[in-house]
Design a protein around this motif. Sequence first.
Motif, PDB file in Angstrom:
ATOM      1  N   ASP A   1      -5.413  -3.176  -5.908  1.00 38.26           N
ATOM      2  CA  ASP A   1      -5.498  -2.088  -4.718  1.00 38.26           C
ATOM      3  C   ASP A   1      -3.848  -1.987  -4.600  1.00 38.26           C
ATOM      4  OD1 ASP A   1      -5.331  -0.654  -2.368  1.00 38.26           O
ATOM      5  OD2 ASP A   1      -6.816  -1.797  -1.235  1.00 38.26           O
TER       6      ASP A   1
ATOM      7  N   SER B   1      -2.101   8.222   1.062  1.00 40.02           N
ATOM      8  CA  SER B   1      -1.867   7.954   2.520  1.00 40.02           C
ATOM      9  C   SER B   1      -0.531   7.345   2.902  1.00 40.02           C
ATOM     10  CB  SER B   1      -2.978   6.988   3.145  1.00 40.02           C
ATOM     11  OG  SER B   1      -4.218   7.530   2.880  1.00 40.02           O
ATOM     12  N   LYS B   2       0.080   6.493   1.884  1.00 41.72           N
ATOM     13  CA  LYS B   2       1.127   5.871   2.359  1.00 41.72           C
ATOM     14  C   LYS B   2       2.491   6.528   1.741  1.00 41.72           C
ATOM     15  CE  LYS B   2      -2.004   2.941   3.711  1.00 41.72           C
ATOM     16  NZ  LYS B   2      -2.541   2.923   4.941  1.00 41.72           N
TER      17      LYS B   2
ATOM     18  N   ARG C   1      -6.677  11.948   3.358  1.00 46.02           N
ATOM     19  CA  ARG C   1      -7.565  11.452   3.031  1.00 46.02           C
ATOM     20  C   ARG C   1      -7.803  11.657   1.238  1.00 46.02           C
ATOM     21  NH1 ARG C   1      -6.942   8.047   4.507  1.00 46.02           N
ATOM     22  NH2 ARG C   1      -9.417   7.086   4.391  1.00 46.02           N
TER      23      ARG C   1
ATOM     24  N   CYS D   1      -1.855   0.775  -3.003  1.00 43.53           N
ATOM     25  CA  CYS D   1      -1.543   1.732  -2.230  1.00 43.53           C
ATOM     26  C   CYS D   1      -0.215   1.653  -1.773  1.00 43.53           C
ATOM     27  CB  CYS D   1      -2.585   1.968  -1.176  1.00 43.53           C
ATOM     28  SG  CYS D   1      -2.684   0.852   0.142  1.00 43.53           S
ATOM     29  N   TYR D   2       0.787   0.519  -1.569  1.00 40.73           N
ATOM     30  CA  TYR D   2       1.848   0.514  -1.094  1.00 40.73           C
ATOM     31  C   TYR D   2       3.108   0.424  -2.177  1.00 40.73           C
ATOM     32  CZ  TYR D   2      -0.747  -0.420   3.145  1.00 40.73           C
ATOM     33  OH  TYR D   2      -1.652  -0.336   4.055  1.00 40.73           O
TER      34      TYR D   2
ATOM     35  N   GLY E   1      -9.607   9.120   0.459  1.00 36.32           N
ATOM     36  CA  GLY E   1      -8.950   7.981   0.758  1.00 36.32           C
ATOM     37  C   GLY E   1      -9.288   6.807  -0.160  1.00 36.32           C
ATOM     38  N   SER E   2      -8.507   5.698  -0.041  1.00 40.78           N
ATOM     39  CA  SER E   2      -8.834   4.467  -0.860  1.00 40.78           C
ATOM     40  C   SER E   2      -9.868   3.677  -0.319  1.00 40.78           C
ATOM     41  CB  SER E   2      -7.707   3.665  -1.415  1.00 40.78           C
ATOM     42  OG  SER E   2      -6.891   3.501  -0.406  1.00 40.78           O
ATOM     43  N   LEU E   3     -10.123   4.075   0.797  1.00 44.88           N
ATOM     44  CA  LEU E   3     -11.114   3.307   1.591  1.00 44.88           C
ATOM     45  C   LEU E   3     -12.709   3.722   0.860  1.00 44.88           C
ATOM     46  CD1 LEU E   3     -10.563   3.437   5.342  1.00 44.88           C
ATOM     47  CD2 LEU E   3     -10.958   1.537   3.879  1.00 44.88           C
TER      48      LEU E   3
ATOM     49  N   SER F   1      -3.361   5.436  -3.477  1.00 44.94           N
ATOM     50  CA  SER F   1      -3.791   6.360  -2.064  1.00 44.94           C
ATOM     51  C   SER F   1      -2.471   7.227  -2.124  1.00 44.94           C
ATOM     52  CB  SER F   1      -4.072   5.532  -0.897  1.00 44.94           C
ATOM     53  OG  SER F   1      -4.124   6.434   0.108  1.00 44.94           O
TER      54      SER F   1
ATOM     55  N   TYR G   1     -10.060  -9.527  -5.801  1.00 45.20           N
ATOM     56  CA  TYR G   1      -9.321  -8.318  -5.063  1.00 45.20           C
ATOM     57  C   TYR G   1      -7.838  -8.813  -4.982  1.00 45.20           C
ATOM     58  CZ  TYR G   1      -8.252  -5.166  -1.413  1.00 45.20           C
ATOM     59  OH  TYR G   1      -7.488  -4.164  -0.577  1.00 45.20           O
TER      60      TYR G   1
ATOM     61  N   ASN H   1      -0.772  -6.360   1.807  1.00 42.24           N
ATOM     62  CA  ASN H   1      -1.181  -6.128   3.160  1.00 42.24           C
ATOM     63  C   ASN H   1      -1.892  -7.369   3.645  1.00 42.24           C
ATOM     64  OD1 ASN H   1      -1.771  -5.060   5.538  1.00 42.24           O
ATOM     65  ND2 ASN H   1      -3.273  -3.465   4.958  1.00 42.24           N
TER      66      ASN H   1
ATOM     67  N   TYR I   1      -6.223  -7.259   3.686  1.00 44.54           N
ATOM     68  CA  TYR I   1      -6.750  -6.025   4.242  1.00 44.54           C
ATOM     69  C   TYR I   1      -8.103  -5.953   5.167  1.00 44.54           C
ATOM     70  CZ  TYR I   1      -7.800  -0.905   4.588  1.00 44.54           C
ATOM     71  OH  TYR I   1      -8.274   0.312   5.246  1.00 44.54           O
TER      72      TYR I   1
HETATM   73  C1  PLP Z   1      -4.727  -2.302   1.215  1.00 45.31           C
HETATM   74  C2  PLP Z   1      -5.157  -1.061   1.513  1.00 45.31           C
HETATM   75  N1  PLP Z   1      -6.188  -0.540   0.859  1.00 45.31           N
HETATM   76  C3  PLP Z   1      -6.880   0.586   1.080  1.00 45.31           C
HETATM   77  C4  PLP Z   1      -6.346   1.222   2.457  1.00 45.31           C
HETATM   78  C5  PLP Z   1      -7.126   2.539   2.761  1.00 45.31           C
HETATM   79  O1  PLP Z   1      -6.184   3.490   2.979  1.00 45.31           O
HETATM   80  P1  PLP Z   1      -6.816   5.140   2.880  1.00 45.31           P
HETATM   81  O2  PLP Z   1      -8.379   5.163   2.904  1.00 45.31           O
HETATM   82  O3  PLP Z   1      -5.944   5.921   3.887  1.00 45.31           O
HETATM   83  O4  PLP Z   1      -6.322   5.559   1.438  1.00 45.31           O
HETATM   84  C6  PLP Z   1      -5.498   0.466   3.194  1.00 45.31           C
HETATM   85  C7  PLP Z   1      -4.857   1.413   4.557  1.00 45.31           C
HETATM   86  O5  PLP Z   1      -4.362   0.827   5.283  1.00 45.31           O
HETATM   87  C8  PLP Z   1      -4.830  -0.635   2.957  1.00 45.31           C
HETATM   88  O6  PLP Z   1      -3.736  -1.015   3.626  1.00 45.31           O
END
Ligand code: PLP
Length: 410
Positions: free
Chosen positions: A208, A240-241, A248, A210-211, A100-102, A238, A173, A180, A126
């Motif tokens: 970042d 994820s979206k 993950r 991811c969207y 995941g990007s977390l 990521s 950042y 977000n 975020y």
């Molecule tokens: C801005 C941003 N960065 C990172 C993440 C982490 O996402 P993930 O770990 O699922 O890639 C999210 C998840 O909502 C996010 O909104």
Amino acid sequence: MTVLDFAPLLAPGLPAPAAKWTSFPKYNFTGGHNDGEQVPLDAIVKAANDVLIREGRTLATYGLESGPQGYRPLREFLAQKLKRTAGIVCTADDILITSGSLQALDLVNGILLSRGDTIITEAETYQGALNRWTRLGVTAVGIPLDGDGMRMDALAAALDVLKRRGVRAKYIYTVPTVQNPTGTILSEARRAEMLKLAEQHGVPIFEDDCYSDLIWDGRRPPALHAMCKHGGVIHIGSFSKSIAPALRVGYIVADWSLISRMLAIKSDAGSGALEQMVLGEFCPAHFDTHVPELTRGLHKKLETLMDALNEQFGTAAEFEDPKGGIFLWVKLPDQVDTLKLYQPALAAGVAVNPGPEWTTDKAYGKSRTRLCFANPSHEAIRAGVAALAEVCRREFGVPDRIANVQRARA
Ligand SMILES: Cc1ncc(COP(=O)(O)O)c(C=O)c1O
């Protein structure tokens, strides 16, 4: 039998314990969940089957046969996709696959931040990033946004103030492409301005993104990473979206001088291999057809949410129409405290994200809430917003008209 008391043994400074998960609330507007109906299951099943039959025996080795940076076909897909959509010039060697990007956030923070450091961020941002800075003892300087994303006049002023105080921020950042929680897209002119300011002050940018695949008209400015001439941008993303968060799988694009430091602290001996293999098989054939379909569905859900808010809250709910993504950032009347709204709303089956958890300025976030519209069905969106309006009226006296019917004051 006496039970061993672990409490005195726990490491100092741990965050508060997690709440035990029971089930999702009936109307879930929290988190970054995706639309279950839109997970491309048939193609994922086929990809899993095909890749496992062909390469399954490589599961016997840590890192498959691709090494610690992650499944090579997936990194190759990413390198060409990032070039095509975001203008980023990189190769598979410049990419590190993460859990995941977390985990990408953790790795970037891990190599750059120590207690007492300062970073700069959009003031609305975020929660996962905010929590990390708090936990690390890092000061987050929030820069206000407008409809075009982070304001560059405010960024310039903040950088000057820090410089006068002898502080060099560790990074800026930003979630520049469908931010977000605001849903804004940083304009290309502002991207150029941000890069100039960052270079002048010797501060890296942490992008970042991811969207960025979920934009209604499919058009996005080039990534900051693509526009940067001096190697000062770390880019993360990521799946994820765009595909599914439970997989993950995220990634980092950075120079080897940084990836090599991140690999040294990436303590999981490689991110989960099966999901990387499935994505590496699925994406080259299906990513480009899947994402526009997903985005069309998400846009329809946003319209349902905005209609429902207009109907149930009238002028009591203010919001901008976002250009993409999965969230709506809503301003309720000043007397609403969304931290206090949270529990009664949950008791009525509605989960929302309180604004103070998504802002560096908690007072600014007080009457704001973030609603994720991707996961609930259209019916659940309508019913959930109606239930939220009832709770809000009961607790805070607003909206005083629901679905155009005048209500007695709470
Ligand atoms: C801005 C941003 N960065 C990172 C993440 C982490 O996402 P993930 O770990 O699922 O890639 C999210 C998840 O909502 C996010 O909104």
